[in-house]
Design an enzyme around this catalytic site. Structure first.
Site, PDB file in Angstrom:
ATOM      1  N   ASP A 435       0.871  -1.177   0.000  1.00  0.00           N
ATOM      2  CA  ASP A 435       0.000   0.000   0.000  1.00  0.00           C
ATOM      3  C   ASP A 435       0.913   1.234   0.000  1.00  0.00           C
ATOM      4  O   ASP A 435       1.933   1.252   0.678  1.00  0.00           O
ATOM      5  CB  ASP A 435      -0.866  -0.070   1.277  1.00  0.00           C
ATOM      6  CG  ASP A 435      -1.805   1.106   1.439  1.00  0.00           C
ATOM      7  OD1 ASP A 435      -3.022   0.871   1.469  1.00  0.00           O
ATOM      8  OD2 ASP A 435      -1.317   2.260   1.562  1.00  0.00           O
ATOM      9  N   ILE A 436       0.582   2.240  -0.847  1.00  0.00           N
ATOM     10  CA  ILE A 436       1.415   3.458  -0.907  1.00  0.00           C
ATOM     11  C   ILE A 436       1.160   4.268   0.373  1.00  0.00           C
ATOM     12  O   ILE A 436       0.003   4.507   0.751  1.00  0.00           O
ATOM     13  CB  ILE A 436       1.070   4.285  -2.155  1.00  0.00           C
ATOM     14  CG1 ILE A 436       1.328   3.437  -3.432  1.00  0.00           C
ATOM     15  CG2 ILE A 436       1.895   5.568  -2.209  1.00  0.00           C
ATOM     16  CD1 ILE A 436       0.811   4.059  -4.705  1.00  0.00           C
ATOM     17  N   ASN A 443      -3.035  13.194  -3.646  1.00  0.00           N
ATOM     18  CA  ASN A 443      -4.287  13.672  -4.241  1.00  0.00           C
ATOM     19  C   ASN A 443      -4.643  15.057  -3.703  1.00  0.00           C
ATOM     20  O   ASN A 443      -4.947  15.976  -4.481  1.00  0.00           O
ATOM     21  CB  ASN A 443      -5.446  12.723  -3.900  1.00  0.00           C
ATOM     22  CG  ASN A 443      -5.509  11.531  -4.852  1.00  0.00           C
ATOM     23  OD1 ASN A 443      -5.011  11.624  -5.970  1.00  0.00           O
ATOM     24  ND2 ASN A 443      -6.093  10.451  -4.407  1.00  0.00           N
ATOM     25  N   ASP A 452      -2.803   9.789  -9.775  1.00  0.00           N
ATOM     26  CA  ASP A 452      -2.853   8.708 -10.788  1.00  0.00           C
ATOM     27  C   ASP A 452      -1.454   8.405 -11.314  1.00  0.00           C
ATOM     28  O   ASP A 452      -1.080   7.247 -11.485  1.00  0.00           O
ATOM     29  CB  ASP A 452      -3.747   9.128 -11.962  1.00  0.00           C
ATOM     30  CG  ASP A 452      -5.232   8.984 -11.627  1.00  0.00           C
ATOM     31  OD1 ASP A 452      -5.534   8.454 -10.537  1.00  0.00           O
ATOM     32  OD2 ASP A 452      -6.074   9.390 -12.452  1.00  0.00           O
ATOM     33  N   GLU A 478      -5.006   2.331  -3.719  1.00  0.00           N
ATOM     34  CA  GLU A 478      -3.544   2.384  -3.804  1.00  0.00           C
ATOM     35  C   GLU A 478      -2.921   1.118  -3.234  1.00  0.00           C
ATOM     36  O   GLU A 478      -1.781   1.067  -2.857  1.00  0.00           O
ATOM     37  CB  GLU A 478      -3.021   3.647  -3.100  1.00  0.00           C
ATOM     38  CG  GLU A 478      -2.797   3.587  -1.610  1.00  0.00           C
ATOM     39  CD  GLU A 478      -4.064   3.494  -0.747  1.00  0.00           C
ATOM     40  OE1 GLU A 478      -5.155   3.242  -1.316  1.00  0.00           O
ATOM     41  OE2 GLU A 478      -3.963   3.614   0.462  1.00  0.00           O
TER      42      GLU A 478
END
Ligand SMILES: Nc1nc2c(ncn2[C@@H]2O[C@H](COP(=O)(O)OP(=O)(O)OP(=O)(O)O)[C@@H](O)[C@H]2O)c(=O)[nH]1
Length: 573
Positions: A435-436, A443, A452, A478
């Site tokens: 997971d980022i 965002n 994105d 993500e």
């Protein structure tokens, strides 16, 4: 009878032969009876003649002029058609030639009534034992004797007995009932000439009758049988040549008329059926020629009899070349084609690459209603675009639009398969989940597009970090998951670390990105389902987040008292 002879001549000949036989028989009987009649007539005439001669002779004798009889007989010999005339004694000698009877009569009468001849002679005409003479003398009947004459014609000889009368006994006594015999021989030349003439006339008449009968028969047969039959035959031949519009004119209601009528009805039915068939054939031809699918058909000998334009286009060969090369060489692979056609399960489609395109072929043998092979057929479709779209669709349905990695649906399906395989083969299967870190801020701070781009960059790193047989998926948002077949927990952990380091090192648009990873592996981790592996990796990921992010954590076997999700071996940064 000649088989090629026309029926008119056959019937005329048969009738002619029959009529000839009948007429010849009639001619034979007619001339025969005619001849008998003429001869009987002749006999009766001759009989009357001899009778009158006998009476004349008797009258001469009674008048006492017996010597006149001699000259009488000589004169009769000179009558035309009388060949011989004799007055015989009962012993066959000619009378009135010697003096024996004169002496006997003079002696019986006791006076010299008759003067003896100066020159007497004995002329034996018939032997005394001549059967005919004996019959005439002893039975007193007249005999008619037919004999061949020297001129080729027959002669008729009458032997007529000269019977005694009361008056005769005065001179000749009563010793015999028959005193002598008149022998009269005539030639039948004239009679036979008449008969011959009658026969000639009869034959001539019959020949004329025969000719007339044959002509009439031929004419009548021609009008009533042959011409109508010829019309029907002609019509049949026109119909067999394909002219179904030809009708036989009907002139009568007899059998031939009925036959012509039936023939016309049959032709009409045939025309209706033929027209229907032709319409169907036209439709079929239009469909075949306009079809997008290629169609190639052979006859029972394997000769190609139909190639539609689509087949020429798909195979990139003109019809003439296809016909020349043969059905099995359609796709330049005769062996493959024979294999398809010999397959009892034939009828299914075969997909093959041909000249840079993908062709789908239905090759089958065509059987007739009698189960005999009537040909083969191949239906060809160009499915290149179809195949491309299908692949694209499959790709779209299994991949994530933003990152190009496999999506969660594909991951679930693949994980099941790999889990089962690992169980079956006893090999390892690892799952890597990451997971980022603080992705929300990308965002929020730089906008959704920037977010994105971060996702796409991380996905590229993820894809490149895995082996060919591994599967990189975007799990959602993500979050990413990797399936690593034949990989132990330690191996997966190494991959996770390498990836984590690479992502941290590769900035995205100058922004630093880090990830938190969790890895789990089977059979080190004894999970009962594939989802168990995901859950274990997720728990390990959770531990990485809890541990401060930007790190990788191994899932540990759950303690009996502790939940599996909390069991993790975290590697701090
Ligand atoms: N740009 C972009 N954002 C996405 C996409 N999918 C999910 N997100 C965002 O990802 C963010 C996830 O945020 P969180 O679940 O709070 O997690 P986080 O910010 O990474 O925090 P931690 O995971 O705790 O480090 C949300 O803001 C989602 O809107 C996507 O396809 N594109």
């Amino acid at each position: 009878m000649n088989k090629n002879m026309r029926i008119r001549y056959k019937i005329t000949l048969a009738v002619g032969v029959a009529v000839t036989v009948v007429l010849v028989a009639m001619a034979f009987f007619y001339t025969h009876f005619q001849e008998q009649s003429v001869l009987s007539q002749n006999e009766r005439t001759m009989e009357k003649l001899t009778e009158s001669v006998a009476q004349g002779l008797q009258a001469v004798m009674l008048a006492g002029s017996a010597d006149i009889a001699e000259s009488y007989a000589d004169r009769l010999k000179k009558v035309t058609d009388i060949l011989d005339f004799r007055i015989l004694r009962t012993n066959g000698d000619e009378a009135f030639r010697d003096n024996k009877t004169i002496h006997d009569v003079n002696r019986r009468r006791g006076e010299e009534t008759f003067t003896p001849r100066d020159h007497e002679q004995q002329i034996p005409v018939l032997p005394a034992d001549d059967a005919n003479l004996l019959a005439a003398v002893s039975e007193g009947r007249t005999l008619a004797i037919y004999e061949p004459g020297p001129d080729g014609h027959r002669n008729l000889t009458f032997l007529a007995p000269i019977k005694y009368t009361e008056a005769c006994s005065k001179c000749h006594g009563t010793a015999h009932k028959v005193r002598g015999v008149i022998k009269l021989t005539t030639s039948l030349a004239a009679v036979e000439r008449d008969i011959y003439e009658v026969r000639q006339y009869a034959i001539g008449g019959l020949a004329l009758a025969l000719m007339a009968t044959m002509l009439l028969t031929g004419y009548m047969l021609g009008r009533t049988v042959v011409e109508p039959l010829e019309r029907v035959t002609h019509a049949m031949s026109r119909v067999s040549d394909g002219d179904l519009n030809h009708q036989v004119p009907i002139h009568s209601r007899d059998e031939i008329g009925t036959m012509a009528n039936s023939f016309n009805r049959m032709t009409s039915e045939l025309r209706t059926t033929y027209d229907g068939l032709r319409r169907e054939q036209d439709k079929l031809t239009t469909i075949i020629h306009g079809a997008g699918e290629g169609i190639v058909v052979t006859d029972s000998t394997g000769e190609i009899v139909l190639v539609n334009p689509a087949a020429e286009r798909l195979l990139e060969k003109p019809a003439s070349q296809l016909v020349r090369e043969g059905f099995y060489a359609l796709l330049d692979d005769e062996e493959q084609m024979r294999l398809w056609l010999s397959d009892p399960e034939q009828g299914g489609a075969i997909t093959t690459a041909y000249k840079g395109r993908v062709l789908q072929i239905f090759a089958s043998t065509i059987f007739g209603s009698d189960h005999n092979v009537v040909g083969s057929a191949a239906l060809l479709r160009d499915i290149t675009e179809e195949k491309r779209l299908e692949d694209e669709l499959r790709r779209l349905s299994t991949t994530d639009g933003l990152t190009g990695l496999f999506n969660r649906r594909h991951l679930d399906a693949t994980l099941d398969t790999e889990y089962n395989r690992a169980q079956r083969t006893g090999t390892s299967l690892a799952v890597l989940m990451f997971d980022i870190d603080h992705f929300k801020k990308f965002n929020d701070t730089y906008g959704h597009d920037q977010g994105d781009r971060v996702l796409q960059s991380v996905a590229r790193n993820f894809h490149d970090a895995l082996r060919k047989y591994d599967l990189a998926c975007r799990y959602g948002g993500e979050e990413f998951v990797g399936i690593l077949p034949n990989t132990t927990l330690e191996g997966a952990f190494c991959v996770a670390e390498r990836l984590r380091v690479e992502i941290e090192a590769a900035e995205v648009d100058g922004l630093k990105v880090t990830i938190s990873v969790g890895v789990a592996a089977f059979p080190e981790l004894s999970v009962a389902t594939p989802e168990g592996l995901i859950e274990a990796a997720d728990a390990a990921l959770y531990r990485s987040k809890e541990g401060g992010r930007n790190r990788s954590t191994r899932a540990l076997p759950p303690e009996p008292s502790t939940p599996a999700a909390t069991g993790a071996d975290t590697t701090p940064v």
